[in-house]
Motif scaffolding. Structure first.
Motif, mmCIF file in Angstrom:
data_model
loop_
_atom_site.group_PDB
_atom_site.id
_atom_site.type_symbol
_atom_site.label_atom_id
_atom_site.label_comp_id
_atom_site.label_asym_id
_atom_site.label_seq_id
_atom_site.Cartn_x
_atom_site.Cartn_y
_atom_site.Cartn_z
ATOM 1 N N LYS A 4 43.377 41.261 43.533
ATOM 2 C CA LYS A 4 43.666 42.692 43.595
ATOM 3 C C LYS A 4 45.153 42.908 43.890
ATOM 4 N N THR A 43 41.195 52.047 39.050
ATOM 5 C CA THR A 43 41.266 50.588 38.957
ATOM 6 C C THR A 43 41.078 50.145 37.517
ATOM 7 N N ARG A 45 41.091 46.190 35.350
ATOM 8 C CA ARG A 45 41.304 44.737 35.323
ATOM 9 C C ARG A 45 42.148 44.370 34.109
ATOM 10 N N ASP A 54 42.925 42.843 39.281
ATOM 11 C CA ASP A 54 42.444 44.206 39.374
ATOM 12 C C ASP A 54 43.625 45.033 39.867
ATOM 13 N N ILE A 56 44.940 48.177 41.288
ATOM 14 C CA ILE A 56 44.486 49.351 42.025
ATOM 15 C C ILE A 56 45.631 50.351 41.933
#
Length: 173
Positions: A4, A43, A45, A54, A56
Motif C-alpha cells: 500500500k 484506491t 491497484r 495499492d 490509496i
C-alpha cells in the motif's frame, strides 16, 4: 499481497483533481463540478516492475483550506500528484506554492506534475517559461486530460515507479 502507498493529489481549486482520480479509478468523467470538502479517498491497484501496489489516493480539497486542513493529510504520504490546469497559468504558481509547503510539512517524496485539460488546446495558457520553471524545481511533468483519459494512466504509473525507485534498499521485498 499488494503493498500500500498513500498518494496525495494536490492542486488549486478547480484544476481537475477529482476528475483525474475518477478517470483513473473508475474510468469515468463527469461534466458537473463538485468541490471537494476536506478529502476523498479512493484506491486502485497497479502493477509496477513485478510488484503490485495499492495506491490509496487522497484527493485533497483545493488550496483555500491548505493551511488549516490539509497539513495532517500529507503526513505518511509516499508520493504526490500535483495537478495544474493547463488553461489557467495562475494554477501553476499555486501548484508550486503547494509543493513547497507540502515539502516543508511532509519532507521530500516523489512527485509528478500533471498539466490537466490537455483536450482544451485552444484555451491552453501554460507557456514554455512556466513549464521550464516547473522543471527547474525538479518536477517530472506530463500532460493529461481527465475528460478523454489521455495521459492519466501514464501519470499515475510514473508516480508509482518513482515511489518504488525512491525506497531505501532495506525496504525492498
Amino acid at each position: 499481497m499488494a503493498e500500500k502507498r498513500k498518494v496525495c493529489v494536490l492542486g488549486a481549486t478547480g484544476v481537475g483533481k477529482t476528475s483525474l482520480v475518477a478517470r483513473f479509478v473508475r474510468s469515468i468523467f463527469s461534466e458537473s463540478y463538485r468541490t471537494t470538502i476536506g478529502v476523498t479517498i479512493e484506491t486502485r491497484r497497479v502493477r509496477c516492475d513485478e510488484r503490485e501496489l495499492d495506491l490509496i489516493l487522497w484527493d485533497l480539497s483545493g488550496e483555500d483550506e491548505f493551511q488549516a486542513v490539509q497539513t495532517s493529510y500529507l503526513r505518511g504520504s509516499a508520493g504526490w500528484l500535483l495537478v495544474i490546469d493547463g488553461t489557467r497559468r495562475l494554477t501553476a504558481e499555486t501548484g508550486l506554492r503547494l509543493y513547497t509547503a507540502a515539502r516543508t510539512i511532509a519532507g521530500e517524496v516523489p512527485a509528478v506534475v500533471v498539466l490537466n485539460k490537455a483536450d482544451l488546446t485552444g484555451a491552453w495558457d501554460i507557456d514554455d517559461a512556466t513549464e521550464a520553471r516547473l522543471r527547474r524545481a525538479g518536477l517530472w511533468i506530463t500532460r493529461t486530460s481527465a475528460k478523454t483519459g489521455a495521459g492519466v494512466e501514464g501519470a499515475f504509473n510514473a508516480l508509482a515507479r518513482a515511489m518504488l525507485a525512491s525506497e531505501a534498499p532495506s525496504l525492498r521485498g
